[in-house]
Design a protein around this motif. Structure first.
Motif, PDB file in Angstrom:
ATOM      1  N   SER A  81       0.821  -1.331  -0.015  1.00 42.57           N
ATOM      2  CA  SER A  81      -0.032   0.018  -0.091  1.00 42.57           C
ATOM      3  C   SER A  81       0.746   1.270  -0.080  1.00 42.57           C
ATOM      4  N   TYR A  82       2.080   0.978   0.284  1.00 37.26           N
ATOM      5  CA  TYR A  82       2.902   2.372   0.129  1.00 37.26           C
ATOM      6  C   TYR A  82       3.832   2.329  -0.847  1.00 37.26           C
ATOM      7  N   CYS A  83       3.995   1.649  -1.636  1.00 36.73           N
ATOM      8  CA  CYS A  83       4.527   1.412  -2.667  1.00 36.73           C
ATOM      9  C   CYS A  83       4.406   1.724  -4.336  1.00 36.73           C
ATOM     10  N   VAL A  84       5.207   2.362  -4.816  1.00 37.46           N
ATOM     11  CA  VAL A  84       4.869   2.864  -6.252  1.00 37.46           C
ATOM     12  C   VAL A  84       5.482   2.005  -7.410  1.00 37.46           C
ATOM     13  N   ILE A  85       6.469   1.388  -6.804  1.00 43.82           N
ATOM     14  CA  ILE A  85       7.326   0.572  -7.951  1.00 43.82           C
ATOM     15  C   ILE A  85       6.078  -0.376  -8.637  1.00 43.82           C
ATOM     16  N   PRO A  86       5.255  -1.081  -8.420  1.00 43.83           N
ATOM     17  CA  PRO A  86       4.388  -1.738  -9.109  1.00 43.83           C
ATOM     18  C   PRO A  86       3.710  -1.048 -10.328  1.00 43.83           C
ATOM     19  N   TYR A  87       3.634   0.403 -10.117  1.00 44.57           N
ATOM     20  CA  TYR A  87       2.888   1.134 -11.102  1.00 44.57           C
ATOM     21  C   TYR A  87       3.875   1.585 -12.099  1.00 44.57           C
ATOM     22  N   ALA A  88       5.278   1.478 -11.621  1.00 46.78           N
ATOM     23  CA  ALA A  88       6.559   1.954 -12.566  1.00 46.78           C
ATOM     24  C   ALA A  88       6.875   0.905 -13.385  1.00 46.78           C
ATOM     25  N   ARG A  89       7.047  -0.355 -12.721  1.00 55.75           N
ATOM     26  CA  ARG A  89       7.560  -1.571 -13.449  1.00 55.75           C
ATOM     27  C   ARG A  89       6.331  -2.655 -13.540  1.00 55.75           C
ATOM     28  N   VAL A  90       5.754  -2.100 -14.532  1.00 59.99           N
ATOM     29  CA  VAL A  90       4.400  -3.115 -14.744  1.00 59.99           C
ATOM     30  C   VAL A  90       4.650  -4.551 -15.193  1.00 59.99           C
ATOM     31  N   GLY A  91       4.155  -5.427 -14.587  1.00 60.61           N
ATOM     32  CA  GLY A  91       4.456  -7.088 -15.240  1.00 60.61           C
ATOM     33  C   GLY A  91       5.374  -7.357 -14.707  1.00 60.61           C
ATOM     34  N   MET A  92       5.350  -8.750 -14.364  1.00 61.55           N
ATOM     35  CA  MET A  92       6.493  -9.624 -13.917  1.00 61.55           C
ATOM     36  C   MET A  92       7.107 -10.556 -15.091  1.00 61.55           C
ATOM     37  N   THR A  93       8.627 -10.311 -15.441  1.00 60.41           N
ATOM     38  CA  THR A  93       9.148 -10.805 -16.451  1.00 60.41           C
ATOM     39  C   THR A  93      10.304 -11.529 -15.766  1.00 60.41           C
ATOM     40  N   SER A  94      10.885 -12.650 -16.279  1.00 61.72           N
ATOM     41  CA  SER A  94      12.317 -13.065 -15.969  1.00 61.72           C
ATOM     42  C   SER A  94      12.961 -13.466 -17.293  1.00 61.72           C
ATOM     43  N   ARG A  95      14.401 -13.215 -17.180  1.00 60.33           N
ATOM     44  CA  ARG A  95      15.153 -13.375 -18.381  1.00 60.33           C
ATOM     45  C   ARG A  95      15.476 -15.031 -18.657  1.00 60.33           C
ATOM     46  N   GLN A  96      15.556 -15.326 -19.656  1.00 56.58           N
ATOM     47  CA  GLN A  96      15.819 -16.795 -20.183  1.00 56.58           C
ATOM     48  C   GLN A  96      17.271 -17.097 -19.548  1.00 56.58           C
ATOM     49  N   VAL A  97      17.120 -18.450 -19.061  1.00 57.41           N
ATOM     50  CA  VAL A  97      18.429 -18.869 -18.279  1.00 57.41           C
ATOM     51  C   VAL A  97      19.702 -18.738 -19.155  1.00 57.41           C
ATOM     52  N   GLY A  98      19.234 -19.048 -20.361  1.00 59.70           N
ATOM     53  CA  GLY A  98      20.527 -19.297 -21.185  1.00 59.70           C
ATOM     54  C   GLY A  98      21.058 -18.033 -21.365  1.00 59.70           C
ATOM     55  N   ASP A  99      20.525 -16.710 -21.592  1.00 55.58           N
ATOM     56  CA  ASP A  99      20.992 -15.392 -21.312  1.00 55.58           C
ATOM     57  C   ASP A  99      21.819 -15.176 -20.364  1.00 55.58           C
ATOM     58  N   VAL A 100      21.160 -15.474 -19.077  1.00 52.49           N
ATOM     59  CA  VAL A 100      21.880 -15.100 -17.773  1.00 52.49           C
ATOM     60  C   VAL A 100      23.126 -16.060 -17.795  1.00 52.49           C
ATOM     61  N   ILE A 101      23.172 -17.029 -18.155  1.00 51.33           N
ATOM     62  CA  ILE A 101      24.243 -17.999 -17.809  1.00 51.33           C
ATOM     63  C   ILE A 101      25.428 -17.469 -18.910  1.00 51.33           C
ATOM     64  N   ASP A 102      24.982 -17.097 -20.182  1.00 54.89           N
ATOM     65  CA  ASP A 102      26.065 -16.356 -21.051  1.00 54.89           C
ATOM     66  C   ASP A 102      26.518 -15.343 -20.660  1.00 54.89           C
ATOM     67  N   GLU A 103      25.809 -14.394 -19.667  1.00 60.72           N
ATOM     68  CA  GLU A 103      26.469 -13.281 -19.239  1.00 60.72           C
ATOM     69  C   GLU A 103      27.321 -13.454 -17.972  1.00 60.72           C
TER      70      GLU A 103
END
Length: 435
Positions: free
Chosen positions: A152-174
Motif C-alpha cells: 500500500s505504500y509502494c509505487v514500484i508496481p506502477y512504474a515496473r508493470v508486469g512480472m518478467t524473467s530473463r531466459q536462463v541461457g542469456d543469464v548464464i552467457d552473461e
C-alpha cells in the motif's frame, strides 16, 4: 579511441536493478565509441537513471538532472528510471531535458543517442572498442523485473508493470562473460527476485547453474521477499559458492501495520521464517528494510517493531521514513504521522540497528573469514606525506556481509583473501588482519 567522440556521464539512483540497467547502457554506448567521463565533469550527454521509491528519491532525481544541466547547459540530457515513468511531467518542466525514457524503451537509449550525435553503425564498428566492467570485484546481474504485490505504500508496481524473467541461457552467457572479465562475485538481482522462473526453472535452480561456472567464486542474492524464502532456496544456500547472506524485508514488526501495508505475513510468521533460515544455514547474515511512521502507526505498534528487531538480531538494518506517494492506497489513509515523529522513530530504530550489527560482528572476532577486497586506498606516511610502498587500507565483505577493514597489498583488490577478524567498535566497524 578518437578524441572527437562524444563524452557521456551517468548517474544512477536506487536499486541494484537500476545499477545493472545503467551499466548495460554504458557498455553499449562505449562499444559505439562514446567516452565515459565522471558525472561531475562537463560532458556532451548525461544519462540520469532515476528512482521514485520515496519523495526524497524524487528530489534527488531532480537535483541530479539540474546538476547535469549546470555542468553543461548545452548537453543532451536523458532521464530514465522509475521517476521518469511516474513523473514525466515534472521532469519535462525542467528546462534543458531532451529525452524522457520509459522503462520499456530503456534499451533504445544507445540508438537514440547515436542518432542524435550522428554516429553510424559503420563508425561504431570501426572503433573496435571492447567495453570492460568498471571494476573487477562484484557484478550485478538483473534476472527478473516487475512486481505484482502492490504494497500500500509502494509505487514500484506502477512504474515496473508486469512480472518478467530473463531466459536462463542469456543469464548464464552473461555470467560466463563476467567470469572471463575477472569477476569473483556476482549478485543476482530483481525487483521480486524470488519469483524468477523461466520455462519451469526457478531461482534455486538458476543459482545451481550459476555455481557451475568456472571463475565465479561467490553468488550473492539481492533482496528477497519473506514469502519467497522456501526450503528449496535454503538447501541451495548451503552450496559453498553461495554467500551466507539474505536480505529479507520486514517493513514493520507489528501485525496490524503489516496488514495495512498489504504485506502477506504477520510478525509471528516473519519470525518463524527467520528461525527456519538460521536453523538451516549456519552463521548466516540477515539484513532487512524497515519503514517507520506508516499512517496510523501507534507508539505501541512502533514498540513492537523495535522489540522484534532487537529479538531477531539483524546483521544490518536499513531504516526508511514513510514517504507519502500519490497513487498508493497509503497516501489516502487517515492518521498520517508527522515528520518529527517519523524522524525520532527512525533515529531510535537506527540506534537499535547499530547495536544488533555490533553484536553480530563481535560474534566473529577471532575467526578467519574469506573477504572479497572491493576498495583500497594507499597508505600515506603522516611524517613526510609519501606513499608507503604497495601497502593499502583495504575494505571488503565477508560472505555473510560483514564489512572488514585491514592492511594489505593494494594489488589484492578484486581477490578473495583469508582475513582474521581482530576487533570491532560500537558502530560495528570491523578490523581484520591478513591470515
Amino acid at each position: 579511441m578518437t578524441t572527437d567522440m562524444p563524452t557521456i556521464a551517468y548517474h544512477t539512483l536506487g536499486c541494484k536493478v537500476n545499477q545493472y540497467e545503467t551499466e548495460k547502457i554504458r557498455q553499449s554506448l562505449e562499444s559505439m565509441g562514446f567516452t565515459t567521463v565522471p558525472f561531475s565533469a562537463r560532458a556532451d550527454a548525461y544519462i540520469i537513471n532515476t528512482c521514485s521509491v520515496t519523495a526524497v528519491a524524487d528530489a534527488k532525481s531532480r537535483a541530479a538532472v539540474r546538476k547535469a544541466l549546470r555542468s553543461n547547459p548545452e548537453a543532451f540530457v536523458v532521464v530514465a528510471g522509475c521517476y521518469a515513468e511516474l513523473g514525466p511531467a515534472k521532469i519535462s518542466s525542467i528546462e534543458g531535458v531532451d529525452l524522457i525514457v520509459a522503462h520499456k524503451d530503456k534499451n533504445d537509449i544507445p540508438e537514440r543517442l547515436a542518432a542524435h550525435f550522428g554516429i553510424s553503425e559503420k563508425s561504431a564498428s570501426e572503433s573496435e572498442l571492447h567495453p570492460r566492467p568498471r571494476s573487477r570485484t562484484r557484478a550485478v546481474v538483473k534476472v527478473q523485473d516487475g512486481c505484482d504485490n502492490f504494497c500500500s505504500y509502494c509505487v514500484i508496481p506502477y512504474a515496473r508493470v508486469g512480472m518478467t524473467s530473463r531466459q536462463v541461457g542469456d543469464v548464464i552467457d552473461e555470467l560466463k562473460s563476467l567470469a572471463d572479465f575477472g569477476y569473483k562475485e556476482i549478485v543476482l538481482a530483481g525487483i521480486r527476485l524470488g519469483s524468477y522462473e523461466d520455462k519451469g526453472l526457478n531461482l534455486p535452480e538458476l543459482i545451481i547453474r550459476a555455481a557451475d561456472i568456472d571463475g565465479i567464486e561467490r553468488i550473492r542474492l539481492s533482496s528477497i521477499e519473506p514469502w519467497e524464502v522456501n526450503d528449496h532456496l535454503l538447501d541451495v544456500m548451503n552450496h559453498p559458492k553461495v554467500c551466507k547472506h539474505l536480505h529479507i524485508p520486514l517493513q514493520s514488526g507489528d501485525s496490524r501495520v503489516l496488514t495495512c501495508m498489504n504485506r502477506p505475513y504477520d510478525a509471528d510468521e516473519y519470525k518463524q521464517i527467520i528461525t527456519r533460515v538460521r536453523e538451516r544455514i549456519e552463521d548466516i547474515g540477515i539484513t532487512t528494510d524497515v519503514i517507520v511512521g506508516f499512517p496510523g502507526e501507534s507508539d505501541d505498534e512502533f514498540a513492537n517493531t523495535c522489540s522484534l528487531i532487537d529479538a531477531v538480531g539483524f546483521s544490518r538494518l536499513h531504516v526508511f521514513r514513510y514517504s507519502r506517494r500519490p497513487g498508493t492506497k497509503a497516501a489516502n489513509m487517515p492518521d498520517q504521522i508527522d515528520s518529527d515523529t517519523r524522524k525520532a522513530r527512525a533515529e531510535k530504530l537506527t540506534e537499535i540497528g547499530r547495536s544488533t550489527m555490533h553484536k553480530f560482528a563481535v560474534a566473529h572476532v577471532g575467526k578467519f573469514m574469506d573477504v572479497l577486497v572491493e576498495t583500497g586506498a594507499p597508505i600515506v606516511s603522516s611524517y613526510d606525506n609519501r606513499y608507503d610502498g604497495e601497502q593499502a587500507r583495504l575494505v571488503g565483505f565477508t560472505g555473510n556481509y560483514i564489512s572488514v577493514t585491514f592492511t594489505g597489498d593494494i594489488f589484492l583488490k578484486g581477490n578473495i583473501v583469508k582475513v582474521k577478524i581482530v576487533d570491532t567498535d560500537s558502530d560495528g566497524c570491523v578490523v581484520g588482519s591478513l591470515g
